[in-house]
Write an enzyme that holds these catalytic residues in place. Structure first.
Site, PDB file in Angstrom:
ATOM      1  N   HIS A 275      65.696   5.815  52.987  1.00 57.49           N
ATOM      2  CA  HIS A 275      66.134   5.753  51.720  1.00 57.49           C
ATOM      3  C   HIS A 275      64.767   5.968  50.678  1.00 57.49           C
ATOM      4  CE1 HIS A 275      70.274   5.793  51.921  1.00 57.49           C
ATOM      5  NE2 HIS A 275      70.305   4.526  52.921  1.00 57.49           N
TER       6      HIS A 275
ATOM      7  N   CYS B  92      69.497   9.469  54.918  1.00 58.72           N
ATOM      8  CA  CYS B  92      70.235   8.484  55.777  1.00 58.72           C
ATOM      9  C   CYS B  92      71.405   9.289  56.350  1.00 58.72           C
ATOM     10  CB  CYS B  92      70.628   7.411  54.844  1.00 58.72           C
ATOM     11  SG  CYS B  92      71.368   6.036  55.768  1.00 58.72           S
TER      12      CYS B  92
ATOM     13  N   GLU C  74      64.837   7.199  48.056  1.00 58.58           N
ATOM     14  CA  GLU C  74      65.345   6.992  46.800  1.00 58.58           C
ATOM     15  C   GLU C  74      65.582   5.681  46.314  1.00 58.58           C
ATOM     16  OE1 GLU C  74      69.446   7.118  48.893  1.00 58.58           O
ATOM     17  OE2 GLU C  74      67.363   7.553  49.122  1.00 58.58           O
TER      18      GLU C  74
END
Length: 248
Positions: free
Chosen positions: A219, A119, A221
């Site tokens: 993202h 990001c 994660e």
């Protein structure tokens, strides 16, 4: 799995967001998830705050890193890519963190240290190598607005360039991702190639032509990210790190 004792530095913007505690808590959850996943695959992980350390401190603390992950966070201050203040959606800036992360990426490029940007980290890579950002894109397809921060992420498809490293890593040319952003890479930095695009043509992934540097606008994660997506990127980073270490 990464080789034993390979040193990974996970770099965040700051450990303190007194101006935005809810956002800070949400970002912390994702950063810790990325770091813990890396530890589970064998990395020796150190988490560093760019705002707390500054340029010299971050460079010193990351000096022995075998690989680097630059995480998400606030918009990069426009001064670092010849942009203008006062753009739509502009928020709080951490100029010290911006300068530190930019210099860290530049030094990694000089040393051929593998880098993964997520990001904001993806945007830091582009700015560090001389690129620019489109300062505001409309929300549809990139983020959810007018809801609490934990609902800002939106799922959308990304098309990957056939033959790109990312397409080979994922084993396909289309992936579903979770993202929440209002800025995107515009002019590409030196040596960078766009290899992933959203439905509207905005760049969602970049790779360096010759260096082990990759950036993704989404993202992996995030809690609701597709299962295994973060592991794919960490495994790719490990493979790049092994290759660099074997040549040194």
């Amino acid at each position: 799995m990464v080789d034993a004792a390979a040193r990974l530095v996970v770099v965040e913007v700051t450990t303190r967001r007194e101006n935005a505690p809810e956002y800070d808590a949400y970002v912390r959850t994702m950063i810790d998830r990325a770091a813990n996943e890396a530890r589970a695959t064998g990395w020796d992980v150190t988490q560093l705050s760019a705002a707390d350390l500054g340029v010299d401190g971050l460079l010193d603390a990351a000096d022995a890193a075998d690989a680097i992950v630059v995480m998400g966070g606030e918009d990069i201050d426009p001064q670092f890519y010849d942009g203008e203040r006062g753009y739509e959606g502009e928020g709080y800036h951490f100029e010290v963190a911006d300068a530190a992360q930019i210099e860290l990426v530049r030094r990694a490029a000089e040393r051929h240290v593998p880098v993964l940007g997520i990001c904001r980290g993806h945007q830091v890579i582009n700015v560090a190598l001389g690129g620019t950002l489109l300062q505001h894109v409309e929300a549809p397809g990139h983020r959810v607005i007018d809801l609490p921060v934990e609902y800002a992420l939106i799922e959308h498809p990304v098309s990957l360039e056939r033959g790109s490293r990312l397409a080979e890593r994922f084993g396909r040319e289309h992936v579903l991702v979770q993202s929440a952003h209002h800025q995107v890479v515009d002019k590409l930095g030196s040596g960078l190639t766009a290899v992933g695009w959203a439905h509207d043509g905005h760049i969602e992934a970049i790779e360096h032509e010759s260096l082990p540097i990759t950036g993704v606008q989404w993202h992996p994660e995030a809690l609701l990210a597709p299962t295994g997506q973060l592991r794919v990127l960490l495994d790719a980073l490990a493979a790049e790190t092994r290759a660099v270490l074997q040549r040194s």
